[in-house]
Write a protein that holds these residues in place. Structure first.
Motif, PDB file in Angstrom:
ATOM      1  N   ARG A 214       0.824  -1.215   0.000  1.00 55.65           N
ATOM      2  CA  ARG A 214       0.000   0.000   0.000  1.00 55.65           C
ATOM      3  C   ARG A 214       0.856   1.262   0.000  1.00 55.65           C
ATOM      4  NH1 ARG A 214      -5.239  -0.622   2.430  1.00 55.65           N
ATOM      5  NH2 ARG A 214      -4.263  -1.803   4.087  1.00 55.65           N
ATOM      6  N   GLY A 215       2.065   1.139   0.547  1.00 51.65           N
ATOM      7  CA  GLY A 215       2.978   2.289   0.579  1.00 51.65           C
ATOM      8  C   GLY A 215       3.352   2.798  -0.802  1.00 51.65           C
ATOM      9  N   VAL A 254       1.389 -12.061  -3.018  1.00 59.02           N
ATOM     10  CA  VAL A 254       2.177 -12.954  -2.170  1.00 59.02           C
ATOM     11  C   VAL A 254       1.487 -13.044  -0.813  1.00 59.02           C
ATOM     12  CG1 VAL A 254       4.390 -13.194  -0.973  1.00 59.02           C
ATOM     13  CG2 VAL A 254       4.333 -12.342  -3.331  1.00 59.02           C
ATOM     14  N   THR A 257      -3.334 -15.894   1.035  1.00 59.23           N
ATOM     15  CA  THR A 257      -4.339 -16.103  -0.013  1.00 59.23           C
ATOM     16  C   THR A 257      -3.774 -15.770  -1.386  1.00 59.23           C
ATOM     17  OG1 THR A 257      -5.178 -13.953   0.699  1.00 59.23           O
ATOM     18  CG2 THR A 257      -6.441 -15.875   1.351  1.00 59.23           C
ATOM     19  N   GLY A 270       7.340  -0.790   1.065  1.00 60.68           N
ATOM     20  CA  GLY A 270       6.060  -0.198   1.466  1.00 60.68           C
ATOM     21  C   GLY A 270       5.057  -1.247   1.885  1.00 60.68           C
ATOM     22  N   SER A 272       3.787  -3.543   5.287  1.00 54.38           N
ATOM     23  CA  SER A 272       3.921  -3.471   6.747  1.00 54.38           C
ATOM     24  C   SER A 272       4.421  -4.782   7.352  1.00 54.38           C
ATOM     25  CB  SER A 272       2.577  -3.095   7.371  1.00 54.38           C
ATOM     26  OG  SER A 272       1.595  -4.062   7.034  1.00 54.38           O
ATOM     27  N   HIS A 277       0.848 -11.772   5.041  1.00 53.60           N
ATOM     28  CA  HIS A 277       1.874 -11.557   4.002  1.00 53.60           C
ATOM     29  C   HIS A 277       3.110 -12.408   4.321  1.00 53.60           C
ATOM     30  CE1 HIS A 277       3.623  -9.476   0.587  1.00 53.60           C
ATOM     31  NE2 HIS A 277       4.751  -9.441   1.267  1.00 53.60           N
ATOM     32  N   ASN A 291      10.825   0.651   4.491  1.00 54.23           N
ATOM     33  CA  ASN A 291       9.601   1.184   5.077  1.00 54.23           C
ATOM     34  C   ASN A 291       9.961   2.442   5.862  1.00 54.23           C
ATOM     35  OD1 ASN A 291       7.163   1.491   6.760  1.00 54.23           O
ATOM     36  ND2 ASN A 291       6.671  -0.550   5.983  1.00 54.23           N
ATOM     37  N   LYS A 292       9.114   3.450   5.780  1.00 56.25           N
ATOM     38  CA  LYS A 292       9.468   4.691   6.486  1.00 56.25           C
ATOM     39  C   LYS A 292       9.118   4.627   7.975  1.00 56.25           C
ATOM     40  CE  LYS A 292       5.226   7.171   5.347  1.00 56.25           C
ATOM     41  NZ  LYS A 292       4.603   8.271   4.646  1.00 56.25           N
ATOM     42  N   ALA A 296       7.472  -0.818  11.823  1.00 53.92           N
ATOM     43  CA  ALA A 296       6.726  -1.750  10.948  1.00 53.92           C
ATOM     44  C   ALA A 296       7.132  -3.191  11.263  1.00 53.92           C
ATOM     45  CB  ALA A 296       6.992  -1.430   9.481  1.00 53.92           C
ATOM     46  N   LEU A 310      10.262   5.309   0.539  1.00 55.73           N
ATOM     47  CA  LEU A 310      10.608   4.445  -0.602  1.00 55.73           C
ATOM     48  C   LEU A 310      10.831   5.255  -1.887  1.00 55.73           C
ATOM     49  CD1 LEU A 310       8.073   3.660  -2.835  1.00 55.73           C
ATOM     50  CD2 LEU A 310       7.101   2.880  -0.701  1.00 55.73           C
TER      51      LEU A 310
HETATM   52  C1  LIG Z   1      -7.913 -14.022   5.601  1.00 57.40           C
HETATM   53  C2  LIG Z   1      -6.908 -12.993   5.168  1.00 57.40           C
HETATM   54  C3  LIG Z   1      -6.020 -13.320   4.168  1.00 57.40           C
HETATM   55  C4  LIG Z   1      -5.065 -12.394   3.760  1.00 57.40           C
HETATM   56  N1  LIG Z   1      -4.163 -12.741   2.783  1.00 57.40           N
HETATM   57  C5  LIG Z   1      -3.179 -11.882   2.455  1.00 57.40           C
HETATM   58  C6  LIG Z   1      -2.196 -12.226   1.499  1.00 57.40           C
HETATM   59  O1  LIG Z   1      -2.224 -13.291   0.882  1.00 57.40           O
HETATM   60  N2  LIG Z   1      -1.214 -11.335   1.249  1.00 57.40           N
HETATM   61  C7  LIG Z   1      -1.128 -10.117   1.874  1.00 57.40           C
HETATM   62  O2  LIG Z   1      -0.198  -9.352   1.594  1.00 57.40           O
HETATM   63  N3  LIG Z   1      -2.067  -9.766   2.765  1.00 57.40           N
HETATM   64  C8  LIG Z   1      -3.088 -10.595   3.054  1.00 57.40           C
HETATM   65  N4  LIG Z   1      -4.051 -10.198   3.931  1.00 57.40           N
HETATM   66  C9  LIG Z   1      -4.098  -8.783   4.336  1.00 57.40           C
HETATM   67  C10 LIG Z   1      -3.130  -8.424   5.449  1.00 57.40           C
HETATM   68  O3  LIG Z   1      -3.739  -8.643   6.701  1.00 57.40           O
HETATM   69  C11 LIG Z   1      -2.731  -6.933   5.339  1.00 57.40           C
HETATM   70  O4  LIG Z   1      -3.896  -6.143   5.364  1.00 57.40           O
HETATM   71  C12 LIG Z   1      -1.950  -6.591   4.080  1.00 57.40           C
HETATM   72  O5  LIG Z   1      -0.870  -7.481   3.923  1.00 57.40           O
HETATM   73  C13 LIG Z   1      -1.423  -5.159   4.205  1.00 57.40           C
HETATM   74  O6  LIG Z   1      -0.758  -4.827   3.014  1.00 57.40           O
HETATM   75  P1  LIG Z   1       0.382  -3.726   3.055  1.00 57.40           P
HETATM   76  O7  LIG Z   1       1.467  -4.155   3.959  1.00 57.40           O
HETATM   77  O8  LIG Z   1       0.713  -3.420   1.644  1.00 57.40           O
HETATM   78  O9  LIG Z   1      -0.396  -2.454   3.611  1.00 57.40           O
HETATM   79  P2  LIG Z   1      -0.285  -1.725   4.993  1.00 57.40           P
HETATM   80  O10 LIG Z   1      -0.436  -2.660   6.127  1.00 57.40           O
HETATM   81  O11 LIG Z   1      -1.199  -0.553   4.936  1.00 57.40           O
HETATM   82  O12 LIG Z   1       1.229  -1.210   5.029  1.00 57.40           O
HETATM   83  C14 LIG Z   1       1.746  -0.215   4.206  1.00 57.40           C
HETATM   84  C15 LIG Z   1       3.144   0.083   4.692  1.00 57.40           C
HETATM   85  O13 LIG Z   1       3.746   1.004   3.808  1.00 57.40           O
HETATM   86  C16 LIG Z   1       4.543   1.883   4.593  1.00 57.40           C
HETATM   87  N5  LIG Z   1       4.697   3.103   3.800  1.00 57.40           N
HETATM   88  C17 LIG Z   1       3.732   3.993   3.455  1.00 57.40           C
HETATM   89  N6  LIG Z   1       4.245   4.973   2.690  1.00 57.40           N
HETATM   90  C18 LIG Z   1       5.575   4.712   2.566  1.00 57.40           C
HETATM   91  C19 LIG Z   1       6.644   5.367   1.906  1.00 57.40           C
HETATM   92  N7  LIG Z   1       6.444   6.486   1.196  1.00 57.40           N
HETATM   93  N8  LIG Z   1       7.879   4.832   1.995  1.00 57.40           N
HETATM   94  C20 LIG Z   1       8.108   3.703   2.729  1.00 57.40           C
HETATM   95  N9  LIG Z   1       7.120   3.038   3.359  1.00 57.40           N
HETATM   96  C21 LIG Z   1       5.868   3.539   3.275  1.00 57.40           C
HETATM   97  C22 LIG Z   1       3.781   2.069   5.869  1.00 57.40           C
HETATM   98  O14 LIG Z   1       4.640   2.479   6.916  1.00 57.40           O
HETATM   99  C23 LIG Z   1       3.190   0.694   6.092  1.00 57.40           C
HETATM  100  O15 LIG Z   1       4.025  -0.078   6.921  1.00 57.40           O
HETATM  101  C24 LIG Z   1      -5.015 -11.109   4.347  1.00 57.40           C
HETATM  102  C25 LIG Z   1      -5.925 -10.790   5.351  1.00 57.40           C
HETATM  103  C26 LIG Z   1      -6.861 -11.711   5.755  1.00 57.40           C
HETATM  104  C27 LIG Z   1      -7.822 -11.357   6.862  1.00 57.40           C
END
Ligand SMILES: Cc1cc2nc3c(=O)[nH]c(=O)nc-3n(C[C@H](O)[C@H](O)[C@H](O)COP(=O)(O)OP(=O)(O)OC[C@H]3O[C@@H](n4cnc5c(N)ncnc54)[C@H](O)[C@@H]3O)c2cc1C
Length: 328
Positions: A214-215, A254, A257, A270, A272, A277, A291-292, A296, A310
């Protein structure tokens, strides 16, 4: 008394998938430990021409069912054909790939052969003739060691990219025996398969993966990861947040699921580091996190962490890789 160890290969679009060679290599180690020959099972269309290649990785003899009706994996056709071959071989153990198709196949084949299946294993050991297999469970939170009761037939599906693959010995060709297995009429069949022809490295087979979460803030920003991936010869992956937002296709996801990957190097950008994951990439050999947020959770899993925005870090890092490559 068993007569062999069996390995099942996976043949797609005219070639064995790399995981077949990993399974063959692991099968060789098991067969040596048990003092038995190693037999391969190769099913597909046009597979006869390639079957002896399994010998490069330790297979002594390959039993081949080559039929146009077996071009695509369909459980209804593959399972009875493989079961018929294996039933005639009296194996001490069967190893197969824990790929997407392999997981489906192994569950059905185990039921048909009354074998005990340990799915998605990351290690196999043989102590005094007794097999044990290690498998991550509860999204990788625990590791379970499995063993089989006396008289049970062990079936072990091997997680891709984990087992050591022998270096190919092209002078060691396997004997090939064609089997006239009856291919049953299936209720369903694959009419065609659209293969990704973009030249992208398949995630589950990649040595290096650069993943964005998401980052990344939007789909257009993944170009900086693609550029880095190009320099590193890497595949691009994504977290579910990035996939759910529609920034990347589901095939890039990755995690629990998504896909389970085991590259030599996983660069999480980016992301968490949610448990779901980590379930997909936690067994990567070397993990780098960008990650900033210094808090995290991904940093607790990373071998190397970069606390930085990033958008500042990735372009500079890509340039450094480019410079390094040009001086090597
Ligand atoms: C049943 C179930 C199954 C799931 N299966 C999966 C799966 O297969 N894979 C998966 O990935 N997730 C899965 N999830 C979702 C999981 O729980 C998380 O919601 C998801 O992994 C979060 O994705 P993320 O880390 O990209 O986003 P976030 O948790 O929102 O993290 C974003 C990160 O980016 C960092 N960031 C933001 N801006 C910047 C920047 N400019 N520079 C550097 N860092 C920055 C933030 O500090 C933060 O740590 C599942 C959830 C459930 C309930």
């Amino acid at each position: 008394m068993a007569d062999c160890v069996c390995v099942v290969s996976e043949f797609r679009a005219g070639n064995f998938r790399r995981v077949s060679f990993e399974v063959a290599s692991e099968g060789r180690r098991v067969a040596d430990a048990l003092g038995l020959p190693l037999y391969g099972i190769a099913v597909g269309s046009g597979v006869s021409d390639k079957a002896e290649e399994l010998g490069f990785y330790g297979v002594d003899k390959v039993f081949v069912a080559d039929d146009a009706a077996l071009e695509h994996y369909v459980a209804e056709t593959y399972v009875p054909v493989m079961a018929e071959i294996i039933q005639g071989l009296n194996p001490a153990a069967i190893l197969l790939p824990a790929s997407v198709d392999g997981k489906d196949l192994s569950a059905r084949l185990a039921a048909r052969l009354q074998a005990g299946l340990a799915q998605d294993c990351t290690e196999v050991v043989c102590e005094n003739g007794v097999l044990k297999a290690k498998r991550p469970i509860f999204a990788g939170k625990c590791l379970a060691w499995c063993e089989w009761s006396q008289g049970a037939l062990p079936m072990i599906s091997c997680r891709p990219n984990v087992m050591d693959c022998k270096a190919a010995d092209a002078s060691r060709k396997a004997a090939v025996e064609k089997v006239d297995a009856a291919v049953p009429e299936a209720r369903s069949r694959a009419l065609s398969v659209d293969l990704d022809t973009s030249g992208k490295v398949e995630l589950t087979e990649a040595e290096i993966i650069v993943s964005g979460g998401r980052g990344m803030k939007g789909p257009e920003n993944f170009t900086i990861l693609e550029e880095l991936a190009r320099e590193l010869g890497a595949a691009v992956g994504a977290s579910r947040a990035a996939v759910d937002a529609g920034w990347r296709p589901h095939s890039d996801q990755v995690g629990q699921t998504g896909k389970v990957v085991n590259p030599n190097l996983y660069i999480a950008v980016g992301i968490s580091g949610a448990i779901q994951h980590l379930a997909g990439m936690g067994s990567s050999k070397f993990i780098v996190a960008v990650n900033k947020d210094p808090e995290a959770p991904i940093f607790s899993k990373a071998d190397f962490g970069v606390v930085e925005d990033l958008f500042n870090f990735v372009p500079v890092f890509t340039e450094e890789v480019r410079v390094l490559k040009s001086t090597c």
